[in-house]
Design a protein around this motif. Structure first.
Motif, PDB file in Angstrom:
ATOM      1  N   ALA A  93      -1.346   5.212 -11.441  1.00 25.47           N
ATOM      2  CA  ALA A  93      -0.606   6.450 -11.180  1.00 25.47           C
ATOM      3  C   ALA A  93      -1.139   7.153  -9.937  1.00 25.47           C
ATOM      4  O   ALA A  93      -0.376   7.612  -9.089  1.00 25.47           O
ATOM      5  N   ILE A  94      -2.455   7.227  -9.829  1.00 25.63           N
ATOM      6  CA  ILE A  94      -3.064   7.899  -8.681  1.00 25.63           C
ATOM      7  C   ILE A  94      -2.650   7.221  -7.379  1.00 25.63           C
ATOM      8  O   ILE A  94      -2.194   7.860  -6.431  1.00 25.63           O
ATOM      9  N   THR A  95      -2.778   5.883  -7.326  1.00 24.28           N
ATOM     10  CA  THR A  95      -2.430   5.181  -6.095  1.00 24.28           C
ATOM     11  C   THR A  95      -0.958   5.341  -5.801  1.00 24.28           C
ATOM     12  O   THR A  95      -0.554   5.481  -4.649  1.00 24.28           O
ATOM     13  N   PHE A  96      -0.166   5.343  -6.832  1.00 22.27           N
ATOM     14  CA  PHE A  96       1.271   5.501  -6.660  1.00 22.27           C
ATOM     15  C   PHE A  96       1.588   6.846  -6.017  1.00 22.27           C
ATOM     16  O   PHE A  96       2.370   6.937  -5.071  1.00 22.27           O
ATOM     17  N   VAL A  97       0.947   7.893  -6.521  1.00 19.15           N
ATOM     18  CA  VAL A  97       1.206   9.224  -5.986  1.00 19.15           C
ATOM     19  C   VAL A  97       0.767   9.329  -4.532  1.00 19.15           C
ATOM     20  O   VAL A  97       1.491   9.831  -3.674  1.00 19.15           O
ATOM     21  N   ILE A  98      -0.440   8.825  -4.267  1.00 20.02           N
ATOM     22  CA  ILE A  98      -0.944   8.888  -2.892  1.00 20.02           C
ATOM     23  C   ILE A  98      -0.019   8.101  -1.960  1.00 20.02           C
ATOM     24  O   ILE A  98       0.323   8.537  -0.869  1.00 20.02           O
ATOM     25  N   ASP A  99       0.385   6.932  -2.441  1.00 19.13           N
ATOM     26  CA  ASP A  99       1.314   6.087  -1.702  1.00 19.13           C
ATOM     27  C   ASP A  99       2.570   6.872  -1.347  1.00 19.13           C
ATOM     28  O   ASP A  99       3.044   6.868  -0.221  1.00 19.13           O
ATOM     29  N   LEU A 100       3.083   7.529  -2.350  1.00 20.30           N
ATOM     30  CA  LEU A 100       4.295   8.304  -2.181  1.00 20.30           C
ATOM     31  C   LEU A 100       4.112   9.352  -1.097  1.00 20.30           C
ATOM     32  O   LEU A 100       4.920   9.493  -0.177  1.00 20.30           O
ATOM     33  N   LEU A 101       3.011  10.096  -1.202  1.00 19.99           N
ATOM     34  CA  LEU A 101       2.754  11.153  -0.233  1.00 19.99           C
ATOM     35  C   LEU A 101       2.636  10.587   1.175  1.00 19.99           C
ATOM     36  O   LEU A 101       3.191  11.121   2.122  1.00 19.99           O
ATOM     37  N   VAL A 102       1.880   9.496   1.289  1.00 16.85           N
ATOM     38  CA  VAL A 102       1.686   8.898   2.610  1.00 16.85           C
ATOM     39  C   VAL A 102       3.017   8.452   3.197  1.00 16.85           C
ATOM     40  O   VAL A 102       3.272   8.589   4.389  1.00 16.85           O
ATOM     41  N   ASN A 103       3.851   7.939   2.310  1.00 19.81           N
ATOM     42  CA  ASN A 103       5.122   7.412   2.797  1.00 19.81           C
ATOM     43  C   ASN A 103       6.162   8.486   3.042  1.00 19.81           C
ATOM     44  O   ASN A 103       7.261   8.188   3.502  1.00 19.81           O
ATOM     45  N   LEU A 104       5.822   9.695   2.710  1.00 16.80           N
ATOM     46  CA  LEU A 104       6.761  10.776   2.970  1.00 16.80           C
ATOM     47  C   LEU A 104       7.073  10.839   4.456  1.00 16.80           C
ATOM     48  O   LEU A 104       8.151  11.237   4.865  1.00 16.80           O
ATOM     49  N   ILE A 200      -9.363   1.853  -4.751  1.00 19.94           N
ATOM     50  CA  ILE A 200      -8.861   2.384  -3.495  1.00 19.94           C
ATOM     51  C   ILE A 200      -9.648   1.833  -2.312  1.00 19.94           C
ATOM     52  O   ILE A 200      -9.091   1.417  -1.305  1.00 19.94           O
ATOM     53  N   ILE A 201     -10.941   1.816  -2.450  1.00 21.64           N
ATOM     54  CA  ILE A 201     -11.757   1.336  -1.337  1.00 21.64           C
ATOM     55  C   ILE A 201     -11.462  -0.133  -1.039  1.00 21.64           C
ATOM     56  O   ILE A 201     -11.386  -0.540   0.112  1.00 21.64           O
ATOM     57  N   LEU A 202     -11.307  -0.908  -2.105  1.00 23.81           N
ATOM     58  CA  LEU A 202     -11.135  -2.341  -1.889  1.00 23.81           C
ATOM     59  C   LEU A 202      -9.728  -2.726  -1.459  1.00 23.81           C
ATOM     60  O   LEU A 202      -9.534  -3.515  -0.556  1.00 23.81           O
ATOM     61  N   PHE A 203      -8.741  -2.192  -2.179  1.00 21.59           N
ATOM     62  CA  PHE A 203      -7.404  -2.707  -1.948  1.00 21.59           C
ATOM     63  C   PHE A 203      -6.496  -1.773  -1.175  1.00 21.59           C
ATOM     64  O   PHE A 203      -5.529  -2.205  -0.574  1.00 21.59           O
ATOM     65  N   ARG A 204      -6.779  -0.490  -1.276  1.00 23.86           N
ATOM     66  CA  ARG A 204      -5.852   0.440  -0.653  1.00 23.86           C
ATOM     67  C   ARG A 204      -6.591   1.380   0.275  1.00 23.86           C
ATOM     68  O   ARG A 204      -6.375   2.586   0.243  1.00 23.86           O
ATOM     69  N   SER A 205      -7.454   0.828   1.105  1.00 20.86           N
ATOM     70  CA  SER A 205      -8.201   1.712   1.987  1.00 20.86           C
ATOM     71  C   SER A 205      -7.261   2.409   2.949  1.00 20.86           C
ATOM     72  O   SER A 205      -7.625   3.394   3.580  1.00 20.86           O
ATOM     73  N   ASP A 206      -6.033   1.883   3.010  1.00 17.73           N
ATOM     74  CA  ASP A 206      -5.073   2.547   3.890  1.00 17.73           C
ATOM     75  C   ASP A 206      -4.685   3.923   3.333  1.00 17.73           C
ATOM     76  O   ASP A 206      -4.059   4.721   4.007  1.00 17.73           O
ATOM     77  N   LEU A 207      -5.065   4.165   2.069  1.00 19.54           N
ATOM     78  CA  LEU A 207      -4.719   5.442   1.480  1.00 19.54           C
ATOM     79  C   LEU A 207      -5.744   6.529   1.771  1.00 19.54           C
ATOM     80  O   LEU A 207      -5.541   7.691   1.444  1.00 19.54           O
ATOM     81  N   MET A 208      -6.869   6.109   2.352  1.00 24.16           N
ATOM     82  CA  MET A 208      -7.890   7.125   2.587  1.00 24.16           C
ATOM     83  C   MET A 208      -7.614   7.807   3.911  1.00 24.16           C
ATOM     84  O   MET A 208      -8.340   7.633   4.883  1.00 24.16           O
TER      85      MET A 208
END
Lengths: 340, 112
Positions: A93-104, A200-208
Motif C-alpha cells: 500500500a505504501i509503495t502504491f501510494v508513493i508511486d501514485l504521488l510520483v506519477n501525478l 523501497i531501498i532495494l526495489f523502488r529506490s526511484d521512489l526516494m
C-alpha cells in the motif's frame, strides 16, 4: 516428584495448547497410580524409565512421526505468516501510494479521460502485482526457514534423546517463569518498518524522491553511493528481521535474547553511522533542493549539513544505547514472583 | 540377539499390534481408569505398555469410541473411560470380524 513434573513437561510441551493440560493431568494421575504409594526416588526412576522416553510418548500422543513443520513450531509459523501478510499488504500500500504521488507529474501530459483511467489502472495493477510478489516471496522464505528449523531440530532438544535409552537424569529442568512478554504489536511494527524500508531501498529506490507536482523531481540519495552500501544495508536488514522473528518465537525475554538484541542494536548503529557519514550519500539534486527552498532562510547549507549529520548520529547513538540497556535489563532482571 | 530372533519378535509385535484395540475395547464395558485397565490387560496376558495404552485411550475418546469422566470424589482425581454407545456398536462389529478372521486363519493354517 521433581522428575515426574519434568517428565510430564517433556511429554506435553510439544502438544497443542488444548491437549496439554488434559494430558498432563491424566499422565500425572496414571504415574501416581503406578508408583503405588512408593515415592522413593528409585521407584520414581523405575516407573518413569519403564514408561520410556517422553519424546516417544509424546509422538504417540501426536500420532505422527515426521512433520514438515512440527507442532511446536507450527503455531509460531502461522502467526509469523499472519504478521508478514499484514506487513506485505502495508508495504504494498505504501509503495502504491508513493508511486501514485510520483506519477501525478505525468498527469500533466495526459489529455483524455481514457488516458487518465488507463494510467490509474496501470498503477493499481502494478501495485497489486508488487504486493502479490512480495507476499509470495515472504511466504516462500518463511516456510523454508521454518522447515529448516524443524529439520535441524533447532527448537527441540528432546529429539537428540531419540534412540538412546531413556534415563531420568536426561530430563531438562523446567523452564523458569521467564522474563517479561515481548509485545507482538511492537514486533509487528518493527517488521513493517524494516521490510518497507528494505523494499523501497532495494526495489523502488526511484521512489526516494521529493517531487513537487508539476515541477522538478529531486532525488534524495546518490544512487551510486547507495548501491555501494547495498550489501551492508541488506545484511543489517536481514539481521533485523531475523532478530525480530527470534523475539516473536521465544515470546519472552531471556538472557540469550537480551544479548542478541543488544548486539544487534550495536551492529545496526555502526552500520547506520557508516552510511550516514559518507559525504557522497546525498545527491547533488537534494542539496540543491535544500538550497533552493531554505537558502533564503539565511542558513548556510553545506556546513550545517555536517552538523545535521552529527546531530542525527548522536540521536541514533542515544537510541541504540537505550535499546542495549533495556534489552540487558529485561533479559537479566530477577523474575517477579509468579502468582498462580 | 541374532537376526532370526529379531525378525520373529518384530513379526510377533506386528501380529499383536493388530489385536490391541480390540483387546482394550473388550475391557471397557465397565468404567476403567488408565492404570486399572493396564493391570487388567497385563493380568490377562495382553502385552501392552503404558506408553501405548494411555495415548490409545485418548485417541479412542477423540474418535468417539470411548467416553470419559473425571472422578474427583477420591483423594486423587482419576479419569475413567468406558465404551460409548457408538463404541459399543464398533466393539460388537469388531468382535464379529475377529471371529470371522480366526475361522479363516485356522482353516488356512490347517490346510497349509
Amino acid at each position: 516428584m521433581l522428575y515426574v513434573e519434568r517428565y510430564i513437561y517433556a511429554v506435553t510441551k510439544n502438544l497443542q495448547e488444548k491437549d496439554r493440560v488434559d494430558v498432563a493431568k491424566e499422565l500425572r494421575s496414571n504415574i501416581e497410580d503406578m508408583l503405588e504409594g512408593n515415592n522413593s526416588e528409585e521407584n520414581i526412576k523405575r516407573v518413569l524409565e519403564e514408561m520410556g522416553s517422553p519424546y516417544e510418548l509424546s509422538l504417540n500422543y501426536l500420532n505422527q512421526e515426521k512433520y514438515l513443520i512440527g507442532p511446536r513450531v507450527y503455531q509460531t509459523y502461522i502467526e509469523t505468516l499472519k504478521i508478514l501478510l499484514v506487513v506485505a499488504v502495508i508495504v504494498g500500500a505504501i509503495t502504491f501510494v508513493i508511486d501514485l504521488l510520483v506519477n501525478l507529474n505525468s498527469l500533466d501530459n495526459v489529455n483524455s479521460l481514457g488516458e487518465i483511467i488507463g494510467l490509474t489502472l496501470r498503477i493499481i495493477a502494478s501495485g497489486i502485482g508488487i504486493m502479490f510478489n512480495v507476499v509470495l516471496d515472504f511466504f516462500f522464505w518463511v516456510t523454508l526457514g521454518f522447515i529448516v528449523l524443524e529439520r535441524t531440530n533447532a527448537l527441540d532438544d528432546m529429539k537428540e534423546q531419540k534412540g538412546k535409552t531413556f534415563k531420568v537424569e536426561d530430563l531438562k529442568e523446567l523452564p523458569k517463569g521467564g522474563g517479561k512478554k515481548i509485545s507482538k504489536v511492537e514486533m509487528t511494527f518493527s517488521l513493517v518498518f524494516t521490510i518497507a524500508f528494505l523494499f523501497i531501498i532495494l526495489f523502488r529506490s526511484d521512489l526516494m524522491v521529493i517531487g513537487i507536482v508539476g515541477g522538478e523531481v529531486y532525488e534524495i540519495f546518490n544512487a551510486a553511493t547507495l548501491n555501494a552500501y547495498m550489501p551492508l544495508i541488506l545484511g543489517v536488514g536481514v539481521l533485523s528481521i531475523t532478530v525480530t522473528l527470534y523475539k516473536l518465537i521465544v515470546g519472552r525475554w531471556t538472557k540469550r535474547l537480551a544479548v542478541v538484541s543488544a548486539v544487534y542494536a550495536l551492529i545496526s548503529l555502526v552500520a547506520t553511522i557508516i552510511v550516514v557519514s559518507d559525504p557522497n550519500l546525498f545527491a547533488q539534486s537534494f542539496t540543491r533542493f535544500l538550497g533552493n527552498n531554505f537558502g533564503n532562510w539565511g542558513i548556510e547549507l553545506s556546513t550545517n549539513m555536517d552538523r545535521l549529520k552529527s546531530g542525527f548520529i548522536t540521536v541514533i547513538s542515544i537510541i541504540a544505547l537505550i535499546e542495549v540497556i533495556t534489552s540487558v535489563y529485561q533479559g537479566f532482571r530477577k523474575e517477579k514472583k509468579v502468582v498462580k | 540377539m541374532d537376526k532370526k530372533e529379531e525378525f520373529l519378535i518384530s513379526f510377533v509385535v506386528e501380529l499383536k499390534r493388530g489385536t490391541l484395540t480390540l483387546a482394550v475395547l473388550s475391557q471397557l464395558g465397565e468404567p476403567q481408569y488408565g492404570y486399572s485397565l493396564l493391570e487388567k490387560l497385563v493380568g490377562k496376558q495382553v502385552e501392552i505398555e503404558s506408553s501405548t495404552l494411555y495415548p490409545l485411550l485418548r485417541r479412542l475418546e477423540k474418535q468417539g469410541v470411548l467416553s470419559s469422566e473425571w472422578d474427583t470424589t477420591e483423594s486423587r482425581p482419576r479419569k475413567y473411560y468406558k465404551l460409548s454407545d457408538f463404541g459399543d456398536e464398533i466393539y460388537t462389529s469388531l468382535k464379529k470380524e475377529w471371529e470371522e478372521s480366526v475361522k479363516i486363519m485356522n482353516k488356512i493354517l490347517e490346510e497349509g
